[in-house]
Scaffold this motif. Sequence first.
Motif, mmCIF file in Angstrom:
data_model
loop_
_atom_site.group_PDB
_atom_site.id
_atom_site.type_symbol
_atom_site.label_atom_id
_atom_site.label_comp_id
_atom_site.label_asym_id
_atom_site.label_seq_id
_atom_site.Cartn_x
_atom_site.Cartn_y
_atom_site.Cartn_z
ATOM 1 N N VAL A 250 0.834 -1.200 0.000
ATOM 2 C CA VAL A 250 0.000 0.000 0.000
ATOM 3 C C VAL A 250 0.871 1.253 0.000
ATOM 4 N N GLY A 251 1.855 1.298 0.878
ATOM 5 C CA GLY A 251 2.735 2.453 0.939
ATOM 6 C C GLY A 251 3.516 2.645 -0.348
ATOM 7 N N ASN A 252 3.976 1.532 -0.927
ATOM 8 C CA ASN A 252 4.767 1.628 -2.146
ATOM 9 C C ASN A 252 3.929 2.129 -3.318
ATOM 10 N N VAL A 253 2.718 1.575 -3.457
ATOM 11 C CA VAL A 253 1.844 2.013 -4.544
ATOM 12 C C VAL A 253 1.388 3.447 -4.303
ATOM 13 N N ALA A 254 1.258 3.846 -3.031
ATOM 14 C CA ALA A 254 0.842 5.219 -2.714
ATOM 15 C C ALA A 254 1.833 6.227 -3.288
ATOM 16 N N ALA A 255 3.099 5.872 -3.231
ATOM 17 C CA ALA A 255 4.120 6.790 -3.753
ATOM 18 C C ALA A 255 3.941 7.034 -5.244
ATOM 19 N N ALA A 256 3.383 6.040 -5.942
ATOM 20 C CA ALA A 256 3.180 6.181 -7.390
ATOM 21 C C ALA A 256 1.804 6.727 -7.725
ATOM 22 N N SER A 257 0.931 6.842 -6.723
ATOM 23 C CA SER A 257 -0.466 7.186 -6.993
ATOM 24 C C SER A 257 -0.865 8.557 -6.486
ATOM 25 N N LEU A 258 0.030 9.274 -5.829
ATOM 26 C CA LEU A 258 -0.348 10.554 -5.230
ATOM 27 C C LEU A 258 -0.827 11.552 -6.276
ATOM 28 N N THR A 259 -0.296 11.454 -7.473
ATOM 29 C CA THR A 259 -0.705 12.401 -8.513
ATOM 30 C C THR A 259 -2.138 12.174 -8.964
ATOM 31 N N TRP A 260 -2.699 11.008 -8.635
ATOM 32 C CA TRP A 260 -4.064 10.703 -9.029
ATOM 33 C C TRP A 260 -5.081 11.188 -8.005
ATOM 34 N N LEU A 261 -4.624 11.637 -6.846
ATOM 35 C CA LEU A 261 -5.548 12.047 -5.797
ATOM 36 C C LEU A 261 -6.134 13.418 -6.105
ATOM 37 N N THR A 262 -7.423 13.560 -5.869
ATOM 38 C CA THR A 262 -8.117 14.837 -5.998
ATOM 39 C C THR A 262 -8.814 15.141 -4.686
ATOM 40 N N TRP A 263 -9.294 16.370 -4.541
ATOM 41 C CA TRP A 263 -9.959 16.707 -3.296
ATOM 42 C C TRP A 263 -11.260 15.910 -3.136
ATOM 43 N N GLN A 264 -11.894 15.521 -4.251
ATOM 44 C CA GLN A 264 -13.100 14.711 -4.151
ATOM 45 C C GLN A 264 -12.794 13.324 -3.593
ATOM 46 N N VAL A 265 -11.688 12.741 -4.038
ATOM 47 C CA VAL A 265 -11.292 11.420 -3.543
ATOM 48 C C VAL A 265 -10.950 11.496 -2.060
ATOM 49 N N VAL A 266 -10.206 12.521 -1.660
ATOM 50 C CA VAL A 266 -9.836 12.683 -0.253
ATOM 51 C C VAL A 266 -11.078 12.886 0.610
ATOM 52 N N LEU A 267 -12.006 13.727 0.160
ATOM 53 C CA LEU A 267 -13.230 13.966 0.926
ATOM 54 C C LEU A 267 -14.064 12.696 1.034
ATOM 55 N N TYR A 268 -14.146 11.959 -0.068
ATOM 56 C CA TYR A 268 -14.886 10.690 -0.045
ATOM 57 C C TYR A 268 -14.280 9.725 0.973
ATOM 58 N N GLY A 269 -12.941 9.622 0.984
ATOM 59 C CA GLY A 269 -12.279 8.734 1.931
ATOM 60 C C GLY A 269 -12.502 9.147 3.373
ATOM 61 N N VAL A 270 -12.436 10.447 3.642
ATOM 62 C CA VAL A 270 -12.653 10.940 5.013
ATOM 63 C C VAL A 270 -14.081 10.651 5.471
ATOM 64 N N LEU A 271 -15.048 10.896 4.605
ATOM 65 C CA LEU A 271 -16.450 10.631 4.962
ATOM 66 C C LEU A 271 -16.702 9.135 5.117
ATOM 67 N N ALA A 272 -16.006 8.314 4.325
ATOM 68 C CA ALA A 272 -16.150 6.862 4.468
ATOM 69 C C ALA A 272 -15.687 6.394 5.841
ATOM 70 N N LEU A 273 -14.671 7.046 6.378
ATOM 71 C CA LEU A 273 -14.152 6.676 7.699
ATOM 72 C C LEU A 273 -15.007 7.205 8.838
ATOM 73 N N THR A 274 -15.829 8.178 8.590
ATOM 74 C CA THR A 274 -16.565 8.847 9.672
ATOM 75 C C THR A 274 -18.071 8.663 9.518
ATOM 76 N N LEU A 275 -18.712 9.538 8.756
ATOM 77 C CA LEU A 275 -20.172 9.555 8.700
ATOM 78 C C LEU A 275 -20.764 8.296 8.075
#
Length: 405
Positions: free
Chosen positions: A287-312
């Motif tokens: 996961v950590g290794n692939v994350a290093a190659a995938s950071l450029t694919w992250l958008t604020w929508q993806v980050v918000l979706y992940g945060v809401l998935a962990l909480t609400l």
Amino acid sequence: MLLAIAATMTVILIWSSLSKSMARWKVTAPLAMVVVGMLVGWSSDHWLAAAINTDAALKIVEFLLALFLFSDATEVRNGLSERRTGVVRLLFLAFPLSLAAALLLGNVLLPGNSWPLILLIACIVVPIDLVPTQTSVRDSRVPQRVRHALNVESGFNDGLVAPIFLFALAAAELSPGSDQAMHALGQAVPAVLKAVLVGVPLGAAAGYCMSVAVGQGWTDSRAVRIGTLAVPVLTFSLAVWLNGNGFVAAFLAGVAYRETRRDIPGEPLELTEDVTEFLSLAMWFAVGNVAAASLTWLTWQVVLYGVLALTLIRSVPVAISMLGSNFTRRERTMLGLFGPRGVASIVFALIAFNKLQQDEAAYLVIGTTLVVVVGSVVLHGIGAPLLVEWYDRRKTRDDNPEPTI
């Protein structure tokens, strides 16, 4: 590649030597493996991301998920047979509500993607895994029925979501037309039926035969541990050979094995659990290794979706499902906030990453999974002990109220 393997094994060795001390420092094994994986990824040419996208890697990951599902299922004996309304509510009300909420939220925050892909992502981010918070969940200050409910939910939810995940994956590989989606569903239903016909008899037979063998003195505990490890591998292989759902078969084999196994001395599941944990650490590194190659694919929508998935997406359905139960308000709060994600999400994501043909879809799945699992390591790894402390303080205050003058 050899340097990456050496770095991974070094971190595992250090963690195994300092696990208690690292737990006091709030440094969990998953967190350490993710960090090392990212460091290796940034210092290399991202060979692991390419290596994962191979048939050999896919088979390894699939066998790991089979072991994981079998191991989880064997840990929840009598979980549903007892009168545990909290467990039933979590599995059959809160879990579907969370899945539906993740699907609806995905349609809002991740527009332009097909509904099978959104459903696939929902299946990845919803199932909980207690690995990032094992120490906190086992804390004696956590109410026993809360611990039991979380353990049973963690053991069963990935098994329940597996057939939905495979259906969504099959549909996502096709165009989103209804006829093709129904064709994928038509393939999924017989596969699940074959899984039942393979997993239940094999698991039950293995548990019964091992119990008889031990009782007659034909074998010893060491041999039983090795034989137990063979059960999920045999079940998965046979089910897939028959065009069945190997994951569901392995999960049902674990349930049947635990129900028929009687009075086997020692810890017959110890080897299976240890192998699963060791391989899981390698998944955290991936996961950590692939994350290093995938950071450029992250958008604020993806980050918000992940945060809401962990909480609400977790806490609101749990709160709704527990209405009218005999769980106290604080116990319901703990159930809602104790929702870590872990190995099941990682393995589901790696399977999807390997199967999906479009890079945009594959990296959307990986990016969302990274936000959820890495966020869970941080949020639940640090927040879970604080939640236990909060519960203990409130309970102590209620048990010992200050005298009124």
